[in-house]
Design a protein around this motif. Structure first.
Motif, PDB file in Angstrom:
ATOM      1  N   ALA A 132       3.143   8.719  -3.577  1.00 41.38           N
ATOM      2  CA  ALA A 132       3.490   8.667  -2.158  1.00 41.38           C
ATOM      3  C   ALA A 132       4.600   7.654  -1.897  1.00 41.38           C
ATOM      4  O   ALA A 132       5.527   7.902  -1.107  1.00 41.38           O
ATOM      5  N   ILE A 133       4.522   6.479  -2.567  1.00 38.21           N
ATOM      6  CA  ILE A 133       5.564   5.459  -2.392  1.00 38.21           C
ATOM      7  C   ILE A 133       6.865   5.911  -3.042  1.00 38.21           C
ATOM      8  O   ILE A 133       7.963   5.742  -2.487  1.00 38.21           O
ATOM      9  N   VAL A 181      14.164   5.425  -0.952  1.00 37.72           N
ATOM     10  CA  VAL A 181      15.433   5.974  -1.453  1.00 37.72           C
ATOM     11  C   VAL A 181      16.609   5.283  -0.777  1.00 37.72           C
ATOM     12  O   VAL A 181      17.600   4.913  -1.421  1.00 37.72           O
ATOM     13  N   THR A 182      16.496   5.104   0.550  1.00 36.29           N
ATOM     14  CA  THR A 182      17.574   4.439   1.293  1.00 36.29           C
ATOM     15  C   THR A 182      17.769   3.009   0.804  1.00 36.29           C
ATOM     16  O   THR A 182      18.896   2.527   0.597  1.00 36.29           O
ATOM     17  N   TYR A 238       5.460  -1.650   5.949  1.00 32.83           N
ATOM     18  CA  TYR A 238       4.347  -0.893   6.535  1.00 32.83           C
ATOM     19  C   TYR A 238       3.697   0.014   5.486  1.00 32.83           C
ATOM     20  O   TYR A 238       2.472   0.147   5.403  1.00 32.83           O
ATOM     21  N   MET A 239       4.554   0.637   4.653  1.00 33.58           N
ATOM     22  CA  MET A 239       4.057   1.534   3.617  1.00 33.58           C
ATOM     23  C   MET A 239       3.231   0.763   2.582  1.00 33.58           C
ATOM     24  O   MET A 239       2.178   1.240   2.131  1.00 33.58           O
ATOM     25  N   ARG A 280      -2.352  -4.681  -5.544  1.00 33.27           N
ATOM     26  CA  ARG A 280      -1.029  -5.146  -5.129  1.00 33.27           C
ATOM     27  C   ARG A 280      -0.017  -4.032  -5.427  1.00 33.27           C
ATOM     28  O   ARG A 280      -0.144  -3.299  -6.422  1.00 33.27           O
ATOM     29  N   VAL A 281       0.993  -3.891  -4.555  1.00 32.50           N
ATOM     30  CA  VAL A 281       2.155  -3.026  -4.808  1.00 32.50           C
ATOM     31  C   VAL A 281       3.356  -3.939  -5.023  1.00 32.50           C
ATOM     32  O   VAL A 281       3.662  -4.790  -4.164  1.00 32.50           O
ATOM     33  N   ARG A 282       4.034  -3.765  -6.181  1.00 33.15           N
ATOM     34  CA  ARG A 282       5.183  -4.613  -6.497  1.00 33.15           C
ATOM     35  C   ARG A 282       6.404  -3.746  -6.788  1.00 33.15           C
ATOM     36  O   ARG A 282       6.299  -2.710  -7.471  1.00 33.15           O
ATOM     37  N   LEU A 283       7.579  -4.183  -6.255  1.00 35.20           N
ATOM     38  CA  LEU A 283       8.858  -3.507  -6.491  1.00 35.20           C
ATOM     39  C   LEU A 283       9.802  -4.498  -7.179  1.00 35.20           C
ATOM     40  O   LEU A 283      10.062  -5.604  -6.655  1.00 35.20           O
TER      41      LEU A 283
END
Length: 621
Positions: A81-82, A89-90, A110-111, A123-126
């Motif tokens: 989903a992420i 993408v932007t 928010y996502m 945790r979500v990490r980029l």
């Protein structure tokens, strides 16, 4: 006396010797074959149980594998989903301005927060290029260079965008300074939308290792079990000993076993220790879920189950032994019975004198037996007469006691009603009430007699209903239906009125009271109709009371006849002894085959039938 005792012992010993062939047959045909069968059966059953136990352990492991797959697939869905989010993408475009990045960041935050609503996501990490806004935030955004030193970085690049799962490892987070948790990470590369061949970042979905550890801890196979996760290359992904994480599994025998198939159970021997290896494959990651269980633990479990079978077999052998004992006793009793029959024949043919002459030289055992039997017969006859008299007295006492229990309550209700009528209606109806009450007393007391004619009992019910009509005006109607009996003694038959039949006093009144107070008065409209019938069927007299009130459940109706309920009701309608006592008095009067029968259903009214044996004045006298 001593000589007589030795005689008994000698007789029993001779009987046992006579049955020695049966004892030999029992040992040869039952005891020895049963022992051999029990041993063979025990060995075979132990093997079967051991196979069944290991099969059950594999099923338990597969259930845990399903749970693990569910957790990992849930995390994969969150990652997808992420990954597919347009704002990501932007943000990743090299051509994106700071304004576009800032706008995308608001949506991405928010996502990320929304992704943590999945309880499995820790945790979500980029990991993004240093030129991106907030790339050094180090909570959800990290510089791309910081992940290049990770041991799984090359595996993520080689996966070409597919999700790569790491084993459990310790990680430090600046927003959790007091704890360095163990986590699993699912990583995938992120490409630059403007230059697809270029890698613009890495997305990591982290899950707390304790979630997977809880699934493994719920696997209960044995007290000495070891359960862990192994990667396809033999690296320990999850283990209770954290020091072994990331190392190769030391046991080559276990590695060789789990490489043979996706799931199974195998027995191995290593370092003079026998154990079972139970394993299955987690399809979402390719990991192996492995459980090592010592073989002695499974054998002891199978042995405990085998004890049940052994007890059952031993019980069977014991039953066979008891059967043989009963057969031997039958032979002994048969011999004694022949002796007694001989004594009886002598008594019948020659009398007691012949018995004395025949056994005069004996120890007198048979003579003593004969005198004891004669004394016993006289004693039993006396006891039977005493029992009969006491039963008759008891029946009479029960009849009077049950009769006494249902007399008072109506008097209280009637006097109470007269009182309220006098207060509320200024004594206009007192005369009518007193007249009805006088009739009721006259019929119910019946000069102290316990039985009345059917005609008097019907009249008593009528008086009772008339009094209740005064108490509850225009609330119910009643009618009587009677039929005459025909005496079959004559050629044409002779009619006999109901006045010639007798029944226990106060039989109908409690039934009518039940129909009015519990049937009609408890209905929604509190109105209805009561029908009283008196019919003769053959040698039986049937009195029935039918109301169209609320009815009752069949179970409740049955309990009214079997359970006395002496407590007083709040509405002043008296105790609920009525139906139970009428049923008991009917049985005492006519026999156990007679009494009350209730037919009722909720909302369909109730019919109570009292059945008596036809009993005229002449037969009673």
């Amino acid at each position: 006396m001593m000589h007589r005792g030795w005689t008994y012992v000698s007789m029993i010993f001779k009987s046992v010797l006579a049955a020695k062939l049966w004892l030999i047959a029992y040992v040869v045909l039952i005891l020895i074959p049963a022992s051999i069968f029990l041993y063979a059966y025990s060995q075979r059953y132990s093997r079967i149980l051991e196979e069944e136990v290991t099969r059950t352990m594999l099923q338990t492991l597969k259930q845990a594998e399903i749970n693990l797959n569910h957790q990992i697939n849930s995390l994969r869905d969150t990652s997808n989903a992420i990954f597919m989010n347009p704002k990501l993408v932007t943000y990743l475009r090299t051509s994106a301005s700071y304004g576009d990045q800032l706008d995308a960041l608001n949506e991405l935050r928010y996502m990320v927060d929304n992704a943590r609503t999945n309880l499995n996501v820790f945790r979500v990490r980029l990991y993004v290029d240093d030129s991106k806004l907030f790339s050094h935030e180090k909570v959800n955004f990290f510089p791309y260079e910081s992940i290049k030193a990770s041991p799984w970085y090359k595996d993520v690049l080689n996966a070409g965008g597919l999700l790569v799962w790491t084993g459990a490892y310790m990680e430090h987070f600046i927003d959790i300074p007091n704890e360095d948790p163990y986590i699993f990470s699912g990583l995938r590369i992120l490409r630059d939308p403007d230059h697809y061949d270029n890698i613009s970042g890495i997305l990591s979905i982290d899950v707390d290792a304790r979630i997977l550890e809880n699934i493994l801890s719920n696997i209960k196979l044995n007290n000495e079990q070891q359960v862990f996760l192994v990667a396809p290359d033999g690296t320990l992904v999850l283990h209770s000993d954290k020091s072994l994480l990331g190392t190769k599994l030391k046991s080559s025998a276990v590695l060789n076993t789990i490489e043979q198939s996706n799931e199974g159970v195998s027995a191995i021997e290593e370092d003079n220790s026998q154990q079972y290896v139970v394993y299955t494959t987690i399809s979402a990651t390719g990991w192996k879920l492995v459980a090592e269980v010592p073989k002695k633990g499974i054998s002891s479990r199978a042995a405990s189950l085998n004890q049940i079978s052994s007890v059952a077999t031993l019980t069977g052998v014991t039953v066979l032994f008891l059967i043989l004992v009963f057969i031997l006793l039958a032979f002994i009793v048969r011999g004694m019975n022949r002796r007694v029959q001989t004594v009886i024949k002598v008594i019948k043919r020659e009398g007691i004198e012949g018995l004395d002459e025949r056994y005069g030289t004996s120890d007198g055992d048979i003579n003593l037996l004969e005198k004891s039997v004669d004394h016993l017969i006289h004693r039993v006859r006396n006891l039977m007469e005493e029992t009969y008299k006491s039963k008759m007295q008891e029946r009479e006492a029960q009849l009077r006691a049950l009769q006494a229990q249902i007399n008072p309550h109506f008097l209280y209700n009637t006097l109470d009603t007269i009182n309220w009528i006098a207060i509320g209606h200024k004594a206009h109806d007192i005369s009518q009430m007193i007249d009805g009450l006088a009739k009721y007393f006259r019929l119910s007391l019946n000069k102290g007699k316990d039985v009345v004619t059917v005609t008097d009992e019907l009249e008593l019910a009528k008086v009772y209903l008339e009094i209740q009509q005064t108490r509850f005006p225009k609330s119910f109607e009643f009618e009587f239906e009677t039929s005459v009996a025909h005496d079959d003694g004559g050629a044409e038959g002779q009619e006999r009125s109901l006045d010639s039949f007798y029944i226990p006093k106060l039989t109908l009144q409690p039934i009518v009271e039940n129909a009015l107070l519990h049937g009609i008065r408890k209905s929604k409209g509190k109105t209805g109709k009561i029908t009283i019938r008196a019919v003769v069927e053959g040698d039986d007299l049937l009195l029935s009371v039918t109301d169209d009130g609320i009815g009752m459940e069949p179970e409740l109706a049955q309990s009214l006849l079997t359970e006395p309920r002496p407590t007083m009701r709040n509405d002043g309608s008296g105790s609920s002894y009525g139906l139970y006592n009428v049923n008991e008095r009917s049985k005492l009067f006519s026999g156990e085959a007679y009494g009350l029968h209730i037919q009722s259903s909720p909302g369909e009214g109730t019919t109570i039938t009292a059945r008596f044996r036809c009993q005229s004045h002449e037969s009673e006298a």
